[in-house]
Scaffold this motif. Structure first.
Motif, short mmCIF file in Angstrom:
data_model
loop_
_atom_site.label_atom_id
_atom_site.label_comp_id
_atom_site.label_asym_id
_atom_site.label_seq_id
_atom_site.Cartn_x
_atom_site.Cartn_y
_atom_site.Cartn_z
N GLN A 163 0.89 -1.17 0.02
CA GLN A 163 0.06 0.12 -0.16
C GLN A 163 0.98 1.43 0.08
O GLN A 163 0.68 2.22 -0.85
N TRP A 164 1.93 1.13 0.82
CA TRP A 164 2.81 2.48 0.80
C TRP A 164 3.40 2.51 -0.31
O TRP A 164 3.58 3.99 -0.96
N HIS A 165 4.09 1.56 -1.06
CA HIS A 165 4.90 1.74 -2.41
C HIS A 165 3.73 2.02 -3.42
O HIS A 165 4.08 3.09 -4.06
N ILE B 117 15.23 0.83 -3.87
CA ILE B 117 14.87 1.76 -5.00
C ILE B 117 13.41 2.15 -4.91
O ILE B 117 13.03 3.33 -5.03
N GLY B 118 12.44 1.15 -4.39
CA GLY B 118 11.08 1.73 -4.41
C GLY B 118 10.90 2.27 -3.09
O GLY B 118 9.68 3.41 -3.04
N LEU B 119 11.53 2.23 -2.20
CA LEU B 119 10.99 2.66 -0.68
C LEU B 119 12.06 3.86 -0.26
O LEU B 119 11.63 4.59 0.63
N SER C 50 9.81 1.93 9.43
CA SER C 50 8.75 1.16 9.27
C SER C 50 8.87 0.53 7.65
O SER C 50 8.71 -0.50 7.38
N GLN C 51 9.31 1.37 6.85
CA GLN C 51 9.38 0.95 5.35
C GLN C 51 10.73 -0.19 5.21
O GLN C 51 10.54 -1.08 4.58
N PHE C 52 11.81 0.44 6.01
CA PHE C 52 12.89 -0.58 5.81
C PHE C 52 13.21 -1.80 6.96
O PHE C 52 13.74 -2.55 6.48
N LYS D 238 16.63 -6.80 -2.25
CA LYS D 238 17.12 -5.90 -1.53
C LYS D 238 17.27 -4.60 -2.39
O LYS D 238 16.72 -3.61 -1.72
N MET D 239 18.00 -4.55 -3.47
CA MET D 239 17.96 -3.31 -4.19
C MET D 239 16.78 -2.74 -4.80
O MET D 239 16.36 -1.58 -4.61
#
Length: 387
Positions: free
Chosen positions: A21-23, A92-94, A58-60, A87-88
């Motif tokens: 959802q965040w992404h 990139i997205g976050l 929270s993202q990572f 991971k990359m």
């Protein structure tokens, strides 16, 4: 660890379901407007900065001192764990855009106008585009100068060098915030860049307030196949300091300081002028194709964006380094440059200001490395110039 995965309907990126959802919402953010939006607002409050850090955590995934603790594993997604590519892709997205005060018309354009108003006996060479990233009181003041200088260097690379824009940060086209840069540095270490330096940080830096320097800057940029170089300046190992040597006279100490200053400024002048291959003709200020210089000494780091030379009546050439300091307010810099009042004190650094026994510089040569050269870049070496 068992983890459910989902695919983003907008970019087909596969990522943990908890982050979908965040992404997906991020696709609707007008990221191109973020710097301008920040330009129109006041400095973030402590509460907003804390909220941003909490969101980043929270993202990572929370950090527990292990650089592989990404809320996922490290080798195979078949086991519910991340590969390096995973991971990359996730980072990139976050990764988040670093908010900063964007100077209308560009800070370097204002600096050029001021230098052109200087006495006729002076000439200067400047880097092209550079944004100023200041350390914020409730975010990174006192420890974040190294990260801010990386951001300044990257702001230049993203605008001036198309190959770097494509390579850096997954081609995102923007300068990430400090937590994101910390994650990128951990990835560089995992890839095998600067293993000795990684060990000194216990292989983890995300979420910490650890100081970094030119080595970490070079490591981060080299992991994107950029040709980052490091130069060391200092006295012979037998001399502890060029300013005060036991048994030496005041004149001897001044001579040593003058020599040190000359070695450093000669390098910077030759660097920006490409060893005097450029010609001033009737111009007072020239723009170099060279990147800014990450400028490190014990306890602090700044960014050198150019150099000025003044021809004195006695025939002596007096050099001034032109610097951007993360400890300075961007608003104050902009005001002083626009009004042409006080900017010299903020941005000029002459011999009397160079009091440290050792300095380091980091810059980026053009082009993208590959193959055998990429492997060699994993070892962070430097050129040593003796004072």
């Amino acid at each position: 660890m068992n983890m459910e995965w989902s695919t983003c309907p907008f970019c087909d990126l596969s990522l943990p379901s908890s982050q979908l959802q965040w992404h997906a919402n991020a696709h609707f953010d007008d990221r191109e407007d973020l710097p301008q939006q920040f330009h129109l607002t006041s400095t973030p409050s402590p509460q907003s900065l804390q909220s941003e850090q909490a969101a980043s955590d929270s993202q990572f995934g929370e950090t527990s001192g292990d650089c592989n603790h990404w809320d996922v594993g490290e080798t195979s997604r078949d086991n519910g764990e991340f590969t390096m590519d995973d991971k990359m892709s996730s980072l990139i997205g976050l990764q988040a855009w670093s908010k900063f005060y964007k100077v209308e018309g560009g800070l370097m354009a204002l600096l050029r106008n001021c230098l052109e108003s200087e006495p006729e006996n002076s000439k200067a060479i400047l880097s092209g585009y550079v944004d100023h990233f200041q350390s914020l009181e409730f975010e990174d003041a006192g420890w974040g100068c190294g990260w801010r200088n990386i951001q300044m260097l990257c702001s230049h690379l993203l605008v001036q060098r198309p190959e770097a824009r494509e390579a850096l940060f997954g081609g995102s086209g923007f300068v990430p915030d400090i937590p994101s840069l910390q994650r990128w540095l951990e990835i560089a270490w995992e890839k095998g860049f600067d293993p000795d330096g990684s060990a000194q940080f216990d292989n983890a830096i995300y979420g910490s307030q650890k100081w970094i320097g030119t080595t970490e800057c070079a490591t981060l940029l080299r992991s994107f196949a950029l040709r980052a170089r490091v130069v060391d300046f200092g006295p012979k190992e037998s001399e502890s300091c060029y300013i005060s040597v036991p048994g030496s006279s005041v004149d001897d100490a001044l001579d040593k300081k003058s020599k040190a200053y000359q070695v450093l400024t000669d390098f910077v002048w030759n660097y920006f002028s490409d060893k005097s291959s450029i010609q001033f003709d009737h111009q007072r200020v020239l723009i170099s194709e060279k990147t800014p210089l990450y400028f490190q000494h014990d306890g602090h780091s700044r960014t050198i964006v150019g150099i000025q030379v003044e021809h004195q009546l006695n025939g002596i050439l007096e050099y001034n380094l032109l610097i951007l300091d993360p400890a300075h307010s961007t608003v104050a810099l902009e005001r002083s440059l626009k009004e042409k009042v006080g900017w010299q004190k903020l941005m000029k650094r002459g011999m009397h200001t160079l009091e440290e026994p050792q300095y380091q510089l980091c810059y980026v040569d053009p082009g993208i490395a590959s193959g055998e050269e990429m492997e060699k870049l994993k070892t962070i070496d430097s050129v040593f110039l003796e004072f």
